[in-house]
Scaffold this motif. Structure first.
Motif, PDB file in Angstrom:
ATOM      1  N   GLY A 160      -0.683  -8.843   2.574  1.00  0.00           N
ATOM      2  CA  GLY A 160      -1.592  -8.924   3.718  1.00  0.00           C
ATOM      3  C   GLY A 160      -2.435 -10.184   3.785  1.00  0.00           C
ATOM      4  O   GLY A 160      -3.258 -10.325   4.679  1.00  0.00           O
ATOM      5  N   ARG A 215       0.811  -1.210   0.000  1.00  0.00           N
ATOM      6  CA  ARG A 215       0.000   0.000   0.000  1.00  0.00           C
ATOM      7  C   ARG A 215       0.854   1.274   0.000  1.00  0.00           C
ATOM      8  O   ARG A 215       0.604   2.200  -0.739  1.00  0.00           O
ATOM      9  CB  ARG A 215      -0.930  -0.032   1.207  1.00  0.00           C
ATOM     10  CG  ARG A 215      -1.944   1.069   1.120  1.00  0.00           C
ATOM     11  CD  ARG A 215      -2.964   0.907   2.210  1.00  0.00           C
ATOM     12  NE  ARG A 215      -3.748   2.118   2.276  1.00  0.00           N
ATOM     13  CZ  ARG A 215      -4.046   2.740   3.390  1.00  0.00           C
ATOM     14  NH1 ARG A 215      -3.615   2.266   4.535  1.00  0.00           N
ATOM     15  NH2 ARG A 215      -4.762   3.820   3.375  1.00  0.00           N
ATOM     16  N   ASP A 260      -7.837   4.234   0.605  1.00  0.00           N
ATOM     17  CA  ASP A 260      -8.515   3.657   1.764  1.00  0.00           C
ATOM     18  C   ASP A 260      -8.445   2.132   1.671  1.00  0.00           C
ATOM     19  O   ASP A 260      -9.418   1.423   1.841  1.00  0.00           O
ATOM     20  CB  ASP A 260      -9.979   4.131   1.758  1.00  0.00           C
ATOM     21  CG  ASP A 260     -10.738   3.622   2.966  1.00  0.00           C
ATOM     22  OD1 ASP A 260     -10.103   3.437   4.010  1.00  0.00           O
ATOM     23  OD2 ASP A 260     -11.948   3.399   2.843  1.00  0.00           O
ATOM     24  N   SER A 289      -7.892  -0.675   3.087  1.00  0.00           N
ATOM     25  CA  SER A 289      -7.781  -1.688   4.126  1.00  0.00           C
ATOM     26  C   SER A 289      -8.362  -2.994   3.591  1.00  0.00           C
ATOM     27  O   SER A 289      -9.289  -2.990   2.776  1.00  0.00           O
ATOM     28  CB  SER A 289      -8.500  -1.250   5.390  1.00  0.00           C
ATOM     29  OG  SER A 289      -9.808  -0.904   5.073  1.00  0.00           O
ATOM     30  N   LEU A 290      -7.784  -4.080   4.034  1.00  0.00           N
ATOM     31  CA  LEU A 290      -8.232  -5.379   3.535  1.00  0.00           C
ATOM     32  C   LEU A 290      -9.515  -5.804   4.244  1.00  0.00           C
ATOM     33  O   LEU A 290      -9.698  -5.515   5.433  1.00  0.00           O
ATOM     34  CB  LEU A 290      -7.153  -6.432   3.815  1.00  0.00           C
ATOM     35  CG  LEU A 290      -5.807  -6.211   3.124  1.00  0.00           C
ATOM     36  CD1 LEU A 290      -4.825  -7.291   3.562  1.00  0.00           C
ATOM     37  CD2 LEU A 290      -5.971  -6.239   1.614  1.00  0.00           C
ATOM     38  N   THR A 306     -11.573  -8.167   6.287  1.00  0.00           N
ATOM     39  CA  THR A 306     -11.316  -9.270   7.215  1.00  0.00           C
ATOM     40  C   THR A 306     -12.657  -9.778   7.728  1.00  0.00           C
ATOM     41  O   THR A 306     -13.655  -9.055   7.697  1.00  0.00           O
ATOM     42  CB  THR A 306     -10.442  -8.835   8.404  1.00  0.00           C
ATOM     43  OG1 THR A 306     -11.088  -7.749   9.070  1.00  0.00           O
ATOM     44  CG2 THR A 306      -9.054  -8.403   7.966  1.00  0.00           C
ATOM     45  N   LEU A 344     -10.240  -5.935  -1.433  1.00  0.00           N
ATOM     46  CA  LEU A 344     -10.109  -4.474  -1.353  1.00  0.00           C
ATOM     47  C   LEU A 344     -11.423  -3.843  -1.782  1.00  0.00           C
ATOM     48  O   LEU A 344     -12.033  -4.277  -2.766  1.00  0.00           O
ATOM     49  CB  LEU A 344      -9.038  -3.976  -2.328  1.00  0.00           C
ATOM     50  CG  LEU A 344      -7.573  -4.129  -1.957  1.00  0.00           C
ATOM     51  CD1 LEU A 344      -6.703  -3.700  -3.128  1.00  0.00           C
ATOM     52  CD2 LEU A 344      -7.241  -3.295  -0.732  1.00  0.00           C
TER      53      LEU A 344
END
Ligand SMILES: NC(=O)c1ccc[n+]([C@@H]2O[C@H](COP(=O)([O-])OP(=O)(O)OC[C@H]3O[C@@H](n4cnc5c(N)ncnc54)[C@H](OP(=O)(O)O)[C@@H]3O)[C@@H](O)[C@H]2O)c1
Length: 328
Positions: free
Chosen positions: A92, A17, A43, A45-46, A48, A306
């Motif tokens: 990640g 990233r 933005d 973030s993975l 989860t 993503l």
């Protein structure tokens, strides 16, 4: 989707990233990313998901190791798998699904992960099966197989071991329960991707304390939506999703057709992300583990966790799109 967009997407995913943001904000690089992808990456973030029995969060896209991964693991040159595993970890991803039944996969991946120093951080999901199909399992042989997995993976506590393909659940789940009580494994479960075994899976899900199941589910293969996925949610059982591409089936169906424009509404830029986001759009799915032997496809698949996911109406549209394609 144009070739140019696919290349952009792979390029995005091949950067972590921070590198991505640095590159994307640079003058030349910014030219090559679509505005929506740039916005997404800001933005990035993975996605989860929580394992219901503990609340532990795991990244929603991982890696499987049958199919092409197993073919390369059997070959003389395993360097592509080293790149696949390292790209997954760098970007990640953590969940790695394997089995003693996948030829050399467990051993080769264990060796690579130890060399790379990522064996402790990966979430290892391996399996147990010494039963012939429908037959009984010899407990001594099962214990020996479990110990071999510990040796290959090199981690003192294995994250998840599942009984493979419904092999003698009475004996093999009993052994896994024992190992969990001893603290040698953190989670236990059972798998099948054979529709003729779904009834037995449902019975075990109703009667045994399970942390996980593993089963097949894809945009064109949705039988598990009827009972298995709702039951998993009701019983608080995590689901590892197998064969999200139907191995080669969905690739053959889409051929070289472009990804529909509407896929941008849920941040899917390739067919791989389209298929992965379809399965992750179901609330019962905890993580999906597509197999790959190619680093670029690993990067593409990480893009499946993503950005946005399709809602129920969008998922119906995705099904209609795939159903309109010729079957192969
Ligand atoms: N009963 C069980 O426990 C059970 C049963 C079945 C599967 N599983 C697990 O689930 C995993 C996934 O299932 P699967 O391997 O059968 O099938 P899959 O993940 O649906 O498909 C794998 C195929 O898709 C290709 N692929 C992967 N990513 C791609 C991308 N982004 N773009 C284009 N092609 C891509 C791979 O080829 P490339 O190498 O060229 O990328 C491979 O041919 C297995 O590996 C295994 O770990 C478990």
């Amino acid at each position: 989707m144009t070739q140019c967009k696919k290349a952009d997407n792979v390029r995005l995913a091949s950067l972590n990233r921070r590198q991505f943001l640095g590159a994307a904000l640079g003058a030349g690089a910014a030219m090559s990313f679509s505005p929506s992808f740039l916005a997404l990456a800001q933005d990035a973030s993975l996605i989860t998901r929580a394992i219901p029995s503990t609340g532990e969060m795991i990244p929603a896209v991982g890696l499987g190791s049958s199919a092409t991964f197993a073919q390369v693991a059997r070959s003389e040159d395993i360097s592509a798998l080293r790149s696949v595993l390292s790209r997954m970890a760098e970007l990640g991803g953590r969940v790695f699904d394997t089995a003693p039944g996948y030829g050399a996969s467990e051993e080769v991946a264990g060796g690579i992960a130890q060399e790379l120093g990522i064996h402790e951080t990966l979430f290892w999901a391996t399996k147990l099966n010494v039963a012939q199909r429908g037959g009984t399992a010899d407990p001594a042989a099962a214990r020996a197989q479990l110990e071999a997995s510990f040796q290959r993976i090199g981690k003192p506590v294995i994250d998840l071991i599942q009984v493979h393909n419904m092999g003698d659940p009475a004996v093999q789940l009993g052994l896994l329960r024992e190992m969990k009580e001893q603290g040698r494994i953190r989670y236990m479960g059972i798998t099948t991707t054979f529709p003729e075994q779904y009834d037995s899976l449902i019975e075990v899900m109703r009667n045994e304390p399970l942390d996980f199941i593993g089963t097949d589910y894809a945009v064109d293969n949705r039988e598990v939506e009827d009972v298995i996925l709702p039951l998993a949610m009701e019983r608080g059982i995590a689901v590892l999703n197998y064969a999200p591409f139907g191995r080669t089936r969905l690739w053959a169906r889409v051929g070289d057709r472009p990804v529909p424009d509407y896929a941008h509404e849920f941040d899917a830029h390739t067919w791989g992300q389209f298929f992965l986001k379809f399965v992750l759009g179901h609330p019962a799915i905890t993580a999906v583990t597509p197999a790959t032997s190619r680093p670029t496809n690993m990067e593409d698949n990480i893009g499946g966790m993503l950005g946005r996911l399709p809602d129920a109406a969008m998922r119906q549209r995705m099904i209609a799109t795939v159903e309109a394609l010729p079957t192969v």
